[in-house]
Design an enzyme around this catalytic site. Structure first.
Site, PDB file in Angstrom:
ATOM      1  N   ILE A 204       0.880  -1.187   0.000  1.00  0.00           N
ATOM      2  CA  ILE A 204       0.000   0.000   0.000  1.00  0.00           C
ATOM      3  C   ILE A 204       0.908   1.225   0.000  1.00  0.00           C
ATOM      4  O   ILE A 204       1.734   1.374   0.906  1.00  0.00           O
ATOM      5  CB  ILE A 204      -0.888   0.017   1.282  1.00  0.00           C
ATOM      6  CG1 ILE A 204      -1.863  -1.166   1.306  1.00  0.00           C
ATOM      7  CG2 ILE A 204      -1.632   1.352   1.434  1.00  0.00           C
ATOM      8  CD1 ILE A 204      -2.993  -1.127   0.294  1.00  0.00           C
ATOM      9  N   HIS A 205       0.822   2.063  -1.030  1.00  0.00           N
ATOM     10  CA  HIS A 205       1.678   3.249  -1.029  1.00  0.00           C
ATOM     11  C   HIS A 205       1.061   4.478  -1.687  1.00  0.00           C
ATOM     12  O   HIS A 205       1.604   5.560  -1.583  1.00  0.00           O
ATOM     13  CB  HIS A 205       3.010   2.949  -1.727  1.00  0.00           C
ATOM     14  CG  HIS A 205       2.884   2.907  -3.219  1.00  0.00           C
ATOM     15  ND1 HIS A 205       2.511   1.786  -3.890  1.00  0.00           N
ATOM     16  CD2 HIS A 205       3.051   3.871  -4.159  1.00  0.00           C
ATOM     17  CE1 HIS A 205       2.464   2.049  -5.184  1.00  0.00           C
ATOM     18  NE2 HIS A 205       2.782   3.309  -5.379  1.00  0.00           N
ATOM     19  N   ARG A 206      -0.093   4.307  -2.366  1.00  0.00           N
ATOM     20  CA  ARG A 206      -0.673   5.453  -3.099  1.00  0.00           C
ATOM     21  C   ARG A 206      -1.041   6.587  -2.153  1.00  0.00           C
ATOM     22  O   ARG A 206      -1.572   6.332  -1.049  1.00  0.00           O
ATOM     23  CB  ARG A 206      -1.967   5.027  -3.795  1.00  0.00           C
ATOM     24  CG  ARG A 206      -1.757   4.033  -4.868  1.00  0.00           C
ATOM     25  CD  ARG A 206      -1.654   4.697  -6.205  1.00  0.00           C
ATOM     26  NE  ARG A 206      -1.363   3.681  -7.181  1.00  0.00           N
ATOM     27  CZ  ARG A 206      -0.916   3.918  -8.399  1.00  0.00           C
ATOM     28  NH1 ARG A 206      -0.686   5.152  -8.778  1.00  0.00           N
ATOM     29  NH2 ARG A 206      -0.688   2.942  -9.225  1.00  0.00           N
TER      30      ARG A 206
END
Ligand code: UD1
Length: 364
Positions: A204-206
């Site tokens: 998860i990085h957005r």
């Protein structure tokens, strides 16, 4: 012919690998500019080493910052560097700030620009990547799109005459990596004492998922509620945002969630092949899961890779019980669509080289 590739962020190094190899085969003089958008060795250097990419010829060392600071610094540096390199083409990749800066700088210097992975759209203009794609497609001279859907989007925006469908270069590198290391054991399983196919792998990085503390907490909470181990490969942006919001990101803080640093590309592919499913907001990993036929859950309201959803391997969910249920769904026993290849045949990079060699752009 001389082509200057402009790259800066992790997924661009993956796309660069098959291009660098195909250009060498085709006798293209390939110059690589690294903007420095990603600088942690685990997000940058290991990709060059593992995927056998030539070292960057020019490193701009830009680093992190707001969108304006980062993009502006890249524009200034590229304006200085590009003219002396006398490129026949500048090639930009994907949808990051390095992509938009590369395309804008080159087009204003009257250098022909080709956009690799053109035509993808989420139709969500709140995403910085969507703005980068639109800007880059509209200023580029040649739009190298991975899919028929991409070509349709470009045609709808009046860009059909600059478009060539080449296939997806990430498929090239994925197939090659799967065939060379796919049968090896995954060191991650031994390190974390996990059984084969007993765990899900998460990234998860957005900005949409990390920059709102409530949403970030909800995602981590849901991942921890999944009734089997979920290993999150923590991108520096996720680590930075958790620290900023005082959100714990350690083993045991969120139920079944386990925390691990990002993996190098071959290790990611090996770990994916041993996982029961993938959970992500990355574009590349959704597609890699599909190509490896591993069920994927995407924590986003839209995807640019619509084929992964249409063919039944990917579901889009919001944090909460829907996310828990989706990650817990069983693996399909008899995949019905083994023959579906919407992303090409693993030879996209050769088509890119061929297309650049035969396309001449006249400048004023
Ligand atoms: C960028 C791309 C995104 C892509 C992603 C892949 C843009 C707008 N976004 O997002 O499309 O999916 O790369 O990973 O270009 N950081 C480090 N070390 C690094 C790089 C970043 O610690 O080497 C941290 C910094 O806190 C930085 C933050 O991560 O502020 C965000 O980095 P940035 O390059 O702005 O965007 P990404 O989230 O990585």
């Amino acid at each position: 012919m001389r082509v200057v590739s402009i790259v800066g962020a992790r997924p661009q190094f993956v796309k660069l690998a098959p291009i660098d190899h195909a250009f060498a085969q085709a006798g293209i003089d390939h110059v690589i500019i690294h903007t420095g958008q990603h600088y942690d060795p685990l997000l940058s250097d290991v990709f060059f080493e593992d995927l056998g990419i030539s070292a960057p010829d020019v490193h701009l060392g830009i680093g992190s910052g707001s969108h304006g600071e980062q993009t502006g610094a890249m524009l200034q540096a590229l304006d200085r560097e590009l003219p002396a390199l006398h490129p026949d083409w500048v090639l930009v990749y994907g949808d990051t700030n390095s992509t938009a800066a590369g395309a804008l700088s080159a087009v204003k210097l009257h250098i022909a620009v080709a956009h690799l992975e053109a035509g993808l759209r989420s139709f969500n203009r709140a995403m910085p990547e969507e703005i980068n794609r639109i800007v880059t497609d509209h200023v580029s001279d040649l739009l190298l799109t991975p899919t028929a859907v991409g070509a349709e989007h470009l045609a709808n925006e009046g860009l059909a005459d600059r478009t060539v469908v080449v296939g997806d270069v990430m498929t090239d590198v994925l197939m090659h990596t799967r065939d060379t290391v796919g049968h090896d054991d995954s060191p991650l399983l031994e390190e974390l004492a996990l059984d084969d196919h007993s765990f899900s792998l998460a990234t998860i990085h957005r900005a949409e998922n990390t920059d709102d503390p409530e949403r970030l907490r909800a995602i981590l909470h849901s991942l921890g509620e999944v009734p089997h181990p979920v290993v999150i490969l923590a991108h520096p942006r996720l680590v930075a945002k958790c620290a900023q919001f005082n959100i714990p990101l350690t083993d045991g803080a969120w139920g079944n969630l386990r925390v691990h640093p990002p993996l190098a590309y071959p290790d990611l592919i090996k770990a994916s092949l041993h996982a029961r499913s993938i959970v992500t907001d990355s574009g590349g990993l959704q597609k890699e899961a599909f190509l490896l036929r591993v069920p994927c859950t995407t924590v986003r309201p839209q995807t640019e890779w619509v084929e992964t959803v249409q063919l039944g391997w990917n579901v889009l969910v919001e944090p909460g019980q829907a996310l828990v249920n989706a990650v817990s769904r069983p693996t399909p026993l008899e995949p019905a669509d083994e023959d579906a290849h919407p992303y090409g045949d693993g030879h996209a990079a050769e088509r890119v080289a061929h297309t650049l060699l035969k396309t001449a752009i006249k400048r004023p």
